[in-house]
Design a protein around this motif. Structure first.
Motif, PDB file in Angstrom:
ATOM      1  N   GLY A 198      10.587  16.486 123.767  1.00  0.00           N
ATOM      2  CA  GLY A 198      10.409  17.966 123.906  1.00  0.00           C
ATOM      3  C   GLY A 198      11.636  18.776 124.442  1.00  0.00           C
ATOM      4  O   GLY A 198      11.398  20.103 124.699  1.00  0.00           O
ATOM      5  N   TRP A 199      10.873  17.711 126.150  1.00  0.00           N
ATOM      6  CA  TRP A 199      12.313  18.402 126.870  1.00  0.00           C
ATOM      7  C   TRP A 199      12.323  19.983 126.985  1.00  0.00           C
ATOM      8  O   TRP A 199      12.702  21.327 127.167  1.00  0.00           O
ATOM      9  N   SER A 200      10.813  19.994 127.389  1.00  0.00           N
ATOM     10  CA  SER A 200      10.289  20.803 127.682  1.00  0.00           C
ATOM     11  C   SER A 200      10.718  21.921 128.788  1.00  0.00           C
ATOM     12  O   SER A 200      11.232  23.140 129.005  1.00  0.00           O
ATOM     13  N   TRP A 201      10.962  21.437 130.456  1.00  0.00           N
ATOM     14  CA  TRP A 201      11.301  22.124 131.351  1.00  0.00           C
ATOM     15  C   TRP A 201      13.157  22.328 131.649  1.00  0.00           C
ATOM     16  O   TRP A 201      13.792  23.591 131.067  1.00  0.00           O
ATOM     17  N   GLN A 202      14.051  21.472 130.166  1.00  0.00           N
ATOM     18  CA  GLN A 202      14.999  22.282 130.396  1.00  0.00           C
ATOM     19  C   GLN A 202      15.241  22.858 129.302  1.00  0.00           C
ATOM     20  O   GLN A 202      16.078  24.220 129.731  1.00  0.00           O
ATOM     21  N   PHE A 203      14.499  23.148 128.233  1.00  0.00           N
ATOM     22  CA  PHE A 203      14.219  23.853 126.873  1.00  0.00           C
ATOM     23  C   PHE A 203      13.904  25.382 127.198  1.00  0.00           C
ATOM     24  O   PHE A 203      14.906  26.235 126.924  1.00  0.00           O
ATOM     25  N   GLN A 204      12.934  25.074 128.230  1.00  0.00           N
ATOM     26  CA  GLN A 204      12.721  26.756 128.616  1.00  0.00           C
ATOM     27  C   GLN A 204      13.199  27.228 129.566  1.00  0.00           C
ATOM     28  O   GLN A 204      13.722  28.412 129.678  1.00  0.00           O
TER      29      GLN A 204
ATOM     30  N   ALA B  14      26.938  16.560 131.601  1.00  0.00           N
ATOM     31  CA  ALA B  14      25.650  16.927 130.972  1.00  0.00           C
ATOM     32  C   ALA B  14      24.658  16.927 130.443  1.00  0.00           C
ATOM     33  O   ALA B  14      23.915  15.875 129.682  1.00  0.00           O
ATOM     34  N   GLY B  15      23.303  17.480 131.182  1.00  0.00           N
ATOM     35  CA  GLY B  15      21.391  17.649 130.378  1.00  0.00           C
ATOM     36  C   GLY B  15      22.012  18.332 129.494  1.00  0.00           C
ATOM     37  O   GLY B  15      23.357  19.657 129.771  1.00  0.00           O
ATOM     38  N   PRO B  16      21.474  19.009 129.004  1.00  0.00           N
ATOM     39  CA  PRO B  16      20.589  20.147 127.680  1.00  0.00           C
ATOM     40  C   PRO B  16      21.149  21.729 128.425  1.00  0.00           C
ATOM     41  O   PRO B  16      22.200  22.139 128.018  1.00  0.00           O
ATOM     42  N   PHE B  17      20.332  21.845 130.057  1.00  0.00           N
ATOM     43  CA  PHE B  17      20.605  23.172 130.222  1.00  0.00           C
ATOM     44  C   PHE B  17      21.848  23.783 131.134  1.00  0.00           C
ATOM     45  O   PHE B  17      23.405  24.501 130.570  1.00  0.00           O
ATOM     46  N   SER B  18      22.660  21.915 131.555  1.00  0.00           N
ATOM     47  CA  SER B  18      24.227  22.285 131.882  1.00  0.00           C
ATOM     48  C   SER B  18      25.034  22.707 131.024  1.00  0.00           C
ATOM     49  O   SER B  18      26.130  23.076 131.110  1.00  0.00           O
TER      50      SER B  18
ATOM     51  N   GLN C  85      18.974  21.232 119.273  1.00  0.00           N
ATOM     52  CA  GLN C  85      18.988  20.775 117.987  1.00  0.00           C
ATOM     53  C   GLN C  85      19.826  19.169 118.375  1.00  0.00           C
ATOM     54  O   GLN C  85      19.214  18.215 118.261  1.00  0.00           O
ATOM     55  N   PHE C  86      20.630  19.593 119.069  1.00  0.00           N
ATOM     56  CA  PHE C  86      21.457  18.369 119.170  1.00  0.00           C
ATOM     57  C   PHE C  86      20.626  16.798 120.590  1.00  0.00           C
ATOM     58  O   PHE C  86      20.550  15.748 119.862  1.00  0.00           O
ATOM     59  N   PHE C  87      20.065  17.603 121.635  1.00  0.00           N
ATOM     60  CA  PHE C  87      19.190  16.822 122.377  1.00  0.00           C
ATOM     61  C   PHE C  87      17.825  16.523 121.883  1.00  0.00           C
ATOM     62  O   PHE C  87      17.370  15.343 122.078  1.00  0.00           O
ATOM     63  N   SER C  88      17.696  17.193 120.633  1.00  0.00           N
ATOM     64  CA  SER C  88      16.130  16.800 120.168  1.00  0.00           C
ATOM     65  C   SER C  88      16.871  15.347 119.131  1.00  0.00           C
ATOM     66  O   SER C  88      15.577  14.459 119.588  1.00  0.00           O
ATOM     67  N   ARG C  89      17.654  15.803 118.400  1.00  0.00           N
ATOM     68  CA  ARG C  89      17.952  13.835 118.204  1.00  0.00           C
ATOM     69  C   ARG C  89      18.295  13.067 118.402  1.00  0.00           C
ATOM     70  O   ARG C  89      18.506  12.591 118.050  1.00  0.00           O
ATOM     71  N   TYR C  90      19.401  13.434 119.356  1.00  0.00           N
ATOM     72  CA  TYR C  90      19.433  12.408 120.637  1.00  0.00           C
ATOM     73  C   TYR C  90      18.618  11.626 121.014  1.00  0.00           C
ATOM     74  O   TYR C  90      18.755  10.381 121.020  1.00  0.00           O
ATOM     75  N   SER C  91      17.552  12.082 121.875  1.00  0.00           N
ATOM     76  CA  SER C  91      16.688  11.778 122.212  1.00  0.00           C
ATOM     77  C   SER C  91      15.590  10.920 121.642  1.00  0.00           C
ATOM     78  O   SER C  91      15.635  10.156 121.945  1.00  0.00           O
ATOM     79  N   MET C  92      15.378  11.097 119.886  1.00  0.00           N
ATOM     80  CA  MET C  92      14.879  11.047 118.797  1.00  0.00           C
ATOM     81  C   MET C  92      15.377   9.845 118.452  1.00  0.00           C
ATOM     82  O   MET C  92      14.690   8.376 118.742  1.00  0.00           O
ATOM     83  N   ASN C  93      16.932   9.276 118.521  1.00  0.00           N
ATOM     84  CA  ASN C  93      17.353   8.176 118.646  1.00  0.00           C
ATOM     85  C   ASN C  93      18.271   7.448 119.540  1.00  0.00           C
ATOM     86  O   ASN C  93      18.923   6.322 119.026  1.00  0.00           O
ATOM     87  N   ARG C  94      17.762   7.455 120.284  1.00  0.00           N
ATOM     88  CA  ARG C  94      18.560   6.852 121.646  1.00  0.00           C
ATOM     89  C   ARG C  94      18.063   5.204 122.104  1.00  0.00           C
ATOM     90  O   ARG C  94      19.329   4.411 122.197  1.00  0.00           O
TER      91      ARG C  94
END
Length: 241
Positions: free
Chosen positions: A214-220, A145-149, A173-182
């Protein structure tokens, strides 16, 4: 640790330096004459701390200190599963002393005790519970699962607990921090592969380690869905869906 997860750059930076010095001491002792040389270093971080998660999923660790060892026996197990295992051992093998482990608050010991009590906890620093983090980890890896799913799945799963807006905020919040520290997943200590939700980049989780945080498309997409649900709730307050 990272500035994005700790209470401030001073705390994170100072603690990270201290932890690296401690691990350097461990390596020197392991390879020194005192132990005859050739001694291995065992890690003790579960996947959510290393997450996980921890917590290696969030990168809640300092590179080259607690995350660095020769082998980490519990590195592929989430904290919730690890606690369940300890609970089983306590009851099945009659080991009441394990209750102290279960009752102890999860803490990285980043700050000194205050009147003999823990002043810093992992969940407070992360802004989410280990139970939530375990859910994120399984959806991210096992369910792909990605952010939207993930948001869509949790809408139903947490419908009795959180509003759509709260679910959206938690997923973001999860995906922002996950991607920062992947990127921290690329140096994880080899661990016993116990579950299908392992975030170990080198062996079991071959995903990018550089993301647009930023996951701009998914977060939008998530935001559009939340607004739609909020408008529907205003039009029909009795609609539980």
């Amino acid at each position: 640790m990272g500035v994005d997860l700790d209470k401030g750059s001073f705390t994170g930076g100072a603690t990270g330096g201290q932890l690296r010095r401690e691990r350097e001491r461990d390596w020197r002792q392991a390879q020194g004459v005192r132990f005859g040389g050739g001694t291995g270093i065992w890690g003790q971080e579960d996947l959510q701390r290393v997450l996980p998660c921890p917590c290696s999923l969030l990168g809640y660790l300092t590179k080259y200190d607690c995350s660095s060892a020769d082998i980490n026996p519990i590195g592929g197990i989430s904290k919730t599963d690890l606690r369940a295992f300890v609970q089983f051992c306590m009851e099945h093998f009659q080991l009441p002393s394990l209750q102290r482990i279960l009752a102890a608050p999860a803490t990285a010991e980043l700050e000194p005790l205050v009147r003999g009590q823990v002043s810093q906890t992992d969940e407070e620093d992360m802004g989410m519970t280990y139970t939530e983090l375990s859910v994120y980890g399984r959806l991210r890896k096992a369910a792909k699962a990605g952010p939207f799913s993930m948001f869509c799945r949790l809408l139903t799963r947490w419908s009795d607990t959180y509003t759509p807006r709260q679910v959206a905020d938690k997923v973001k919040q999860f995906f922002s921090r996950y991607s920062m520290n992947r990127h921290k997943m690329t140096i994880l200590t080899p661990a016993y592969h116990a579950e299908n939700y392992s975030p170990d980049d080198n062996r079991f989780d071959l995903r990018p380690f550089l993301y647009n945080t930023g996951w701009s498309w998914q977060f939008q997409c998530i935001e559009d869905q939340v607004l739609q649900l909020e408008r529907r709730a205003q039009q029909d307050p009795d609609d539980v869906d």
